[in-house]
Write an enzyme that holds these catalytic residues in place. Structure first.
Site, PDB file in Angstrom:
ATOM      1  N   GLU A   5       0.830  -1.215   0.000  1.00  0.00           N
ATOM      2  CA  GLU A   5       0.000   0.000   0.000  1.00  0.00           C
ATOM      3  C   GLU A   5       0.861   1.261   0.000  1.00  0.00           C
ATOM      4  OE1 GLU A   5      -2.594  -1.274   3.393  1.00  0.00           O
ATOM      5  OE2 GLU A   5      -4.155  -0.538   2.034  1.00  0.00           O
ATOM      6  N   GLU A  15      -4.342  -9.102   3.497  1.00  0.00           N
ATOM      7  CA  GLU A  15      -5.116  -8.706   4.684  1.00  0.00           C
ATOM      8  C   GLU A  15      -6.339  -9.576   4.939  1.00  0.00           C
ATOM      9  OE1 GLU A  15      -3.712  -6.661   2.598  1.00  0.00           O
ATOM     10  OE2 GLU A  15      -2.821  -4.966   3.661  1.00  0.00           O
TER      11      GLU A  15
END
Ligand code: NAI
Length: 687
Positions: free
Chosen positions: A106, A126
């Protein structure tokens, strides 16, 4: 400017921001603070044109500090760091090597460009932790790869190697030379320009492609809440302004990270990390293993041989007769041919693996190997004879392992002159697929022999768990207590299909009676016959499985067991004959059937597991409570998102658990041995 975890170097007019937080450069609070400060410095220093963000050591940011997720997050949080990079007037290039996972990727997606060393892997795992990417992953990734692929990648926790990352546009270039210099040149070339992903439009996608991706993601993701939330967030990227969508993503992330499911999944990760680290083995150096002999080329032996070949070992397959050896070698060959045919393995890789296999009837060749794994028939006298032969032929210092499921490892080891070298390596079927490996410690086993078992497990990519030498070790012992409790419930009035459905709804991959049919009822039947003489005559005994076996219903292989399997039918079918047989058994004992609800079924089954866990801990067969969670999740289809039975027990709270145990003892009748819950509640890692 410098920080303990982040420092800035200069390469002419380019700042090189180095993240140095070994071992995996986890994106913890000090790292975030350091990057934030470095970006401010970049903005303030007029002599700088741009920056490179790079990891020290052998990786970029390979993940987050999972322990942080269970607590209030320290500032600055990752979205703020990324916002600082995006609002900085100068370009920042992420230089990736090793792994850029989760928050690491990210952060890279928040930069103006990404270059990767060959061998880098990127991914957003995630969802496998019960959360969604919380720092823009669900918004920036679709701008690069489109909605369907972003759904597949995020919901499947998929990882891309550098070539796939380049092809999909996740990285802009692969650095063939020195990563840092290539990235610096890239940053210099960008000077004066920003190219933020947030400013790009999400590529238009075909509605059918999106539907397909959603459908697959929900199915493979077992409809877990994080999967649905990730889908929703990714789809938002196409029609909601990015700042609003980022705020939505952040809110979902914050809610999910403190959900019970996320705690359970983190607990399982910590339990798995702990399972191979034993204080008692500290300092024990595993013996070197490259050549492995597998004795017995049956179901297990050929699976173990495949696992060994796939992990890069040289494998010598030994048998008692030529025909069995031939069958085993053919099975192994067919496995590799199938993998090539389905495109899962390159022909050259399959050929290389098969070239490391040698099949032989010559036991003197045992002298060549570092590790012997015996997988012959499950009979003590046969195993003892085989170990005598191993002892005669194997070189001193070789580790000698048995794949026995139930036999006494010490009785096997005693036939050798080197019981210190004998361990159990209890694989699960199919051995090349199942993750779990129980590494069994005999009373004379040397620590370095045991450490070798754990190291081999790691190389085989198994989840290795240490267990003491006791009937059924950890897994089968717990599983039989669980199954026995389920038999009690059908004797009292539940039906096999109701019990199976309740436990499957709870999350088990299959219900216990469907499992029994699949593996065959005769194994447990033979075992009960063998134990008949020593069984406590007062203990509650359910005759239903014996009656099924006596009627020739041995499970799927005979077309009937707890269910029937008519040709052409999809899966198990309920059989009125079984209902009648169960009613007959109840009538013989004068039991009046009563109704069960699903909650009671799950509770009793779980309490039976927890009670057996308590007994195993008290006996020292399991060293840590959390090892039991690792065993159940990796070997018995226990739902990972429930964290394992120990996580479940701790979540109930001591008082409720203790009351539940009173009921369990009452319902289980005479002969029930109650365990002390203190070990279950206190030992091992916690989220
Ligand atoms: P299997 O019957 O498929 O294979 C056993 C093989 O051993 C046969 O090929 C046989 O020819 C060979 N063999 C027998 N005596 C021998 C001797 N004296 N010397 C050399 N080879 C000999 O059995 P399976 O299912 O592979 O089981 C093997 C072991 O693995 C047993 O100890 C079993 O308890 C254990 N195990 C089995 C599991 C399963 O699901 N089948 C799961 C975990 C462990």
């Amino acid at each position: 400017m410098s920080d303990a975890r982040v420092h800035v170097e200069r390469d002419g007019d380019i700042a090189v921001i180095v993240i140095d937080n070994p071992p995996i450069n986890a994106g913890s609070a000090p790292v975030r603070q350091g990057v934030m400060a470095a970006v401010r410095q970049l903005e303030a220093d007029a002599t700088l044109q741009g920056a490179v963000l790079i990891g020290a050591g052998n990786t970029f940011i390979a993940g987050s500090d999972l322990r942080e997720f269970g607590q209030p997050l320290a500032e600055p949080q990752l979205p703020a760091v990324i916002a600082a990079i995006e609002t900085c007037s100068k370009p920042v290039v992420a230089a990736l090597h090793g792994a850029a996972l989760g928050g690491g990727l990210e952060l890279a997606l928040g930069c103006d460009a990404r270059v990767a060393a060959p061998g880098t892997v990127v991914g957003l795992p995630e969802v496998t932790l019960g959360i969604i990417p919380g720092a823009g992953g669900t918004q920036r990734l679709p701008r690069l790869v489109g909605i369907p692929r972003a759904i597949r990648m995020i919901c499947g926790g998929e990882r891309f190697a550098a070539p796939a990352a380049l092809e999909t546009g996740i990285v802009d270039a692969i650095a063939e030379g020195d990563l840092r210099s290539v990235a610096v040149a890239h940053a210099r070339a960008l000077a004066g320009r920003k190219q933020r992903l947030r400013d790009r439009a999400v590529p238009a996608a075909d509605a059918t492609a999106i539907d397909e991706a959603v459908h697959t993601a929900l199915k493979t993701g077992k409809r877990r809440p994080a999967v649905q939330a990730a889908i929703d967030a990714v789809i938002e990227s196409a029609h909601v302004p990015i700042d609003e969508a980022l705020a939505d993503e952040g809110a979902v992330f914050q809610r999910l990270r403190v959900s019970r499911e996320a705690f359970a999944l983190r607990h399982q990760v910590f339990a798995e990390q702990d399972s191979t680290m034993h204080p008692a083995l500290e300092g024990a150096v595993p013996r070197a293993v490259q050549r492995v002999a597998v004795i017995g080329a049956g179901t297990m032996g050929s699976g173990i041989a495949i696992a060994g070949l796939e992990a890069g070992y040289d494998v010598l397959l030994l048998e008692q007769d030529g025909a069995a050896l031939e069958r085993g070698a053919t099975r192994i060959h067919e496995h590799f041919a199938g993998r090539v045919q389905s495109g899962k393995l390159k022909a050259s890789a399959a050929a290389a693996a098969e070239a490391r296999l040698q099949a032989s009837l010559d036991w003197s060749r045992l002298a060549e190997v570092d590790l012997v794994i015996e997988a012959v028939f499950e009979q003590l006298d046969v195993k003892r004879q085989v170990f005598e032969r191993i002892d005669t032929n194997a070189r001193p210092g070789a580790v000698l392992a048995s794949n026995t499921s139930y036999l006494d490892l010490d009785a096997i080891a005693a036939t050798t002159r080197r019981p210190q070298d004998v361990i159990g390596l209890h694989f699960f079927s199919p051995a090349n697929v199942m993750k779990l490996l129980e590494v069994v410690r005999g009373k004379a086993t040397a620590p370095d022999a045991l450490a070798t078992g754990l190291a081999v497990g790691k190389k085989l990519r198994k989840m290795a768990v240490l267990t003491g030498n006791a009937f059924g070790f950890i897994g089968n012992r717990i599983y039989s207590a669980y199954r026995r409790q389920c038999e009690f419930m059908i004797e009292e009035g539940a039906s096999p299909e109701q019990v199976d459905a309740a436990l499957q709804r709870f999350g088990f991959a299959m219900g216990p009676f469907a499992v029994a049919d699949l593996s065959g009822l005769d194994i447990a039947w033979r075992m009960r016959q063998a134990q008949a003489a020593t069984r406590d005559p007062a203990a509650r005994y359910v005759h239903i499985p014996d009656r099924l076996c006596e009627a020739g219903r041995l499970g799927r292989k005979t077309g009937a067991g707890y269910y029937v399997y008519p040709a052409g039918a999809k899966g198990p079918q309920v059989d009125p004959a079984v209902r009648a047989l169960i009613e007959q058994c109840r009538a013989e004992k004068g039991i009046a059937a009563r109704a069960f609800d699903n909650g009671e079924i799950v509770r009793r089954a779980m309490l039976a597991i927890v009670n057996e866990a308590a007994l195993l801990l008290a006996e020292g067969v399991a060293e840590r409570a959390t090892d039991i969670d690792v065993v159940l999740v990796n070997g018995y289809g226990f739902p990972r998102w429930e964290g394992g039975p120990v996580f479940w027990a701790r979540d109930q709270g001591e008082a409720a658990l203790s009351a539940g145990m009173d009921d369990l003892a009452h319902n289980s009748g005479p002969g029930f041995v109650r365990g002390d819950l203190k070990h279950v509640l206190t030992e091992g890692a916690s989220a």
